[in-house]
Design a protein around this motif. Structure first.
Motif, PDB file in Angstrom:
ATOM      1  N   ALA A 163       0.656  -1.117   0.372  1.00 53.98           N
ATOM      2  CA  ALA A 163      -0.332   0.072   0.033  1.00 53.98           C
ATOM      3  C   ALA A 163       0.686   1.238   0.137  1.00 53.98           C
ATOM      4  CB  ALA A 163      -1.005  -0.221   1.365  1.00 53.98           C
ATOM      5  N   THR A 164       0.475   2.303  -0.585  1.00 56.41           N
ATOM      6  CA  THR A 164       1.139   4.175  -0.787  1.00 56.41           C
ATOM      7  C   THR A 164       2.191   3.568  -1.309  1.00 56.41           C
ATOM      8  OG1 THR A 164       2.039   4.362   1.492  1.00 56.41           O
ATOM      9  CG2 THR A 164      -0.123   4.200   1.295  1.00 56.41           C
ATOM     10  N   HIS A 165       2.696   2.379  -1.689  1.00 58.22           N
ATOM     11  CA  HIS A 165       4.140   2.336  -2.633  1.00 58.22           C
ATOM     12  C   HIS A 165       4.262   1.649  -3.884  1.00 58.22           C
ATOM     13  CE1 HIS A 165       5.311   2.224   1.047  1.00 58.22           C
ATOM     14  NE2 HIS A 165       6.542   2.339   1.344  1.00 58.22           N
ATOM     15  N   GLY A 166       5.634   2.079  -4.913  1.00 58.66           N
ATOM     16  CA  GLY A 166       4.705   1.343  -5.986  1.00 58.66           C
ATOM     17  C   GLY A 166       6.377   0.367  -6.064  1.00 58.66           C
ATOM     18  N   ALA A 167       6.981  -0.219  -7.355  1.00 54.61           N
ATOM     19  CA  ALA A 167       7.948  -0.822  -7.308  1.00 54.61           C
ATOM     20  C   ALA A 167       9.170  -0.333  -6.843  1.00 54.61           C
ATOM     21  CB  ALA A 167       7.592  -1.236  -9.260  1.00 54.61           C
ATOM     22  N   TRP A 168       9.406   1.194  -6.850  1.00 53.57           N
ATOM     23  CA  TRP A 168      10.498   1.203  -6.345  1.00 53.57           C
ATOM     24  C   TRP A 168      10.799   0.831  -5.128  1.00 53.57           C
ATOM     25  CZ3 TRP A 168      10.176   3.947  -1.650  1.00 53.57           C
ATOM     26  CH2 TRP A 168       8.727   4.132  -1.437  1.00 53.57           C
ATOM     27  N   LEU A 219       1.585  -1.359  -9.421  1.00 48.31           N
ATOM     28  CA  LEU A 219      -0.059  -1.864  -9.731  1.00 48.31           C
ATOM     29  C   LEU A 219      -1.013  -0.782 -10.210  1.00 48.31           C
ATOM     30  CD1 LEU A 219      -0.457  -4.693  -6.830  1.00 48.31           C
ATOM     31  CD2 LEU A 219       0.058  -4.887  -9.337  1.00 48.31           C
ATOM     32  N   THR A 220      -1.742  -0.966 -10.947  1.00 48.84           N
ATOM     33  CA  THR A 220      -2.890   0.420 -11.436  1.00 48.84           C
ATOM     34  C   THR A 220      -3.485   1.707 -10.254  1.00 48.84           C
ATOM     35  OG1 THR A 220      -3.304  -0.912 -12.669  1.00 48.84           O
ATOM     36  CG2 THR A 220      -4.670   0.604 -12.745  1.00 48.84           C
ATOM     37  N   SER A 221      -2.765   2.207 -10.447  1.00 47.90           N
ATOM     38  CA  SER A 221      -2.496   3.645  -9.784  1.00 47.90           C
ATOM     39  C   SER A 221      -1.444   4.151  -8.723  1.00 47.90           C
ATOM     40  CB  SER A 221      -4.037   4.174  -9.024  1.00 47.90           C
ATOM     41  OG  SER A 221      -4.221   3.662  -7.892  1.00 47.90           O
ATOM     42  N   ALA A 222      -0.573   2.909  -8.794  1.00 45.81           N
ATOM     43  CA  ALA A 222       0.595   3.141  -7.525  1.00 45.81           C
ATOM     44  C   ALA A 222       1.709   3.820  -8.609  1.00 45.81           C
ATOM     45  CB  ALA A 222       0.846   2.278  -7.543  1.00 45.81           C
ATOM     46  N   GLY A 223       3.051   3.899  -8.160  1.00 47.37           N
ATOM     47  CA  GLY A 223       3.997   4.078  -8.937  1.00 47.37           C
ATOM     48  C   GLY A 223       4.346   5.350  -9.491  1.00 47.37           C
ATOM     49  N   ILE A 224       4.934   5.299 -10.976  1.00 47.03           N
ATOM     50  CA  ILE A 224       4.640   5.826 -11.916  1.00 47.03           C
ATOM     51  C   ILE A 224       3.724   5.379 -12.711  1.00 47.03           C
ATOM     52  CG2 ILE A 224       6.717   6.188 -11.568  1.00 47.03           C
ATOM     53  CD1 ILE A 224       7.485   4.257 -14.329  1.00 47.03           C
ATOM     54  N   PRO A 271     -12.666   3.758   1.815  1.00 46.39           N
ATOM     55  CA  PRO A 271     -12.342   5.515   0.827  1.00 46.39           C
ATOM     56  C   PRO A 271     -11.292   4.889  -0.144  1.00 46.39           C
ATOM     57  CG  PRO A 271     -11.194   4.727   3.130  1.00 46.39           C
ATOM     58  CD  PRO A 271     -12.187   3.903   2.466  1.00 46.39           C
ATOM     59  N   THR A 272     -10.852   5.653  -1.112  1.00 46.25           N
ATOM     60  CA  THR A 272     -10.483   5.345  -2.528  1.00 46.25           C
ATOM     61  C   THR A 272      -8.796   5.153  -2.528  1.00 46.25           C
ATOM     62  OG1 THR A 272     -10.858   7.221  -3.654  1.00 46.25           O
ATOM     63  CG2 THR A 272     -12.822   5.205  -4.112  1.00 46.25           C
ATOM     64  N   SER A 273      -8.612   5.365  -1.578  1.00 41.62           N
ATOM     65  CA  SER A 273      -7.264   5.781  -1.605  1.00 41.62           C
ATOM     66  C   SER A 273      -6.915   6.173  -0.107  1.00 41.62           C
ATOM     67  CB  SER A 273      -6.511   6.813  -3.082  1.00 41.62           C
ATOM     68  OG  SER A 273      -6.563   8.170  -2.867  1.00 41.62           O
ATOM     69  N   ALA A 274      -5.477   6.159  -0.203  1.00 39.89           N
ATOM     70  CA  ALA A 274      -5.380   6.389   1.411  1.00 39.89           C
ATOM     71  C   ALA A 274      -3.736   6.989   1.219  1.00 39.89           C
ATOM     72  CB  ALA A 274      -5.425   5.067   2.019  1.00 39.89           C
ATOM     73  N   TYR A 323       6.953   5.654  10.408  1.00 41.77           N
ATOM     74  CA  TYR A 323       6.159   4.524  10.166  1.00 41.77           C
ATOM     75  C   TYR A 323       6.666   3.174   9.160  1.00 41.77           C
ATOM     76  CZ  TYR A 323       3.289   5.934  14.167  1.00 41.77           C
ATOM     77  OH  TYR A 323       2.631   5.973  15.013  1.00 41.77           O
ATOM     78  N   PHE A 324       7.249   4.072   8.049  1.00 44.78           N
ATOM     79  CA  PHE A 324       7.570   2.977   6.314  1.00 44.78           C
ATOM     80  C   PHE A 324       9.300   3.184   6.904  1.00 44.78           C
ATOM     81  CE2 PHE A 324       4.001   4.485   4.140  1.00 44.78           C
ATOM     82  CZ  PHE A 324       2.728   3.375   4.717  1.00 44.78           C
ATOM     83  N   TYR A 325       9.691   4.434   6.995  1.00 49.00           N
ATOM     84  CA  TYR A 325      11.292   3.795   7.402  1.00 49.00           C
ATOM     85  C   TYR A 325      12.415   4.429   8.287  1.00 49.00           C
ATOM     86  CZ  TYR A 325       8.740   5.187   2.654  1.00 49.00           C
ATOM     87  OH  TYR A 325       8.039   4.622   1.727  1.00 49.00           O
TER      88      TYR A 325
END
Length: 170
Positions: free
Chosen positions: A19-24, A45-50, A149-152, A162-164
């Motif tokens: 969630a909230t990430h991408g391939a990067w 995935l669709t709508s994520a990352g680039i 929600p449709t996005s977060a 929390y993430f890094y």
């Protein structure tokens, strides 16, 4: 696992972000896998990352997972992969296991959602947080305030903690 036509077997990892990430987010692991002689592929995935798709237009997992499904569909006939999913990417792994049983030799759920096949109708339906975490997130309600929600997006001031928290300041 067979490679792309040669006699030499290739172990191929396909890494699915959370969630909230991408391939990067897999760049360090991808580099390590490649340097060790493995093949590694990441996907946004669709709508994520680039991927520029507006998250508010993605209403089901088939749409959300389309880039992963396209990648798996395009693999050579006898090519098998190890599919790794993190966080919400676990739901993508489960869907892929159901649709591409002949392409996946192993699935790895890395701190990931292990959902029962068909149990979620929308990628947004598993976007829930406890009351103690509500202030950490910015939600968008593309289908209306009475729907999930449709996005977060985690608020910027909390991301490092929390993430890094274990990541160097690169």
């Amino acid at each position: 696992m067979v490679g792309d036509g040669g006699d030499e077997p290739i172990i191929h990892f396909v890494l699915v972000h959370g969630a909230t990430h991408g391939a990067w987010c897999w760049y360090k692991l991808t580099t390590l896998l490649l340097s060790a002689g493995f093949k590694a592929t990441t996907v946004d995935l669709t709508s994520a990352g680039i991927n520029l798709t507006d998250a508010n237009t993605v209403f089901d997992f088939d749409h959300y997972n389309r880039p992963l499904f396209s990648l798996l569909f395009g693999l050579p006939r006898h090519h098998k992969i190890i599919l790794v999913g993190h966080s919400i990417g676990g739901a993508s792994v489960t869907e892929a296991l159901c649709k591409f049983t002949d392409k996946i030799s192993m699935a790895v759920y890395l701190v990931a959602d292990m959902v029962q096949p068909g149990s979620t109708s929308s990628p947004h339906s598993i976007m829930t947080v406890g009351e103690e975490q509500e202030d950490l997130w910015e939600f968008t309600y593309g289908e209306g305030a009475d729907k999930p929600p449709t996005s977060a997006q985690m608020k910027e001031e909390y991301r490092r903690h929390y993430f890094y928290s274990q990541s160097p300041l690169e």
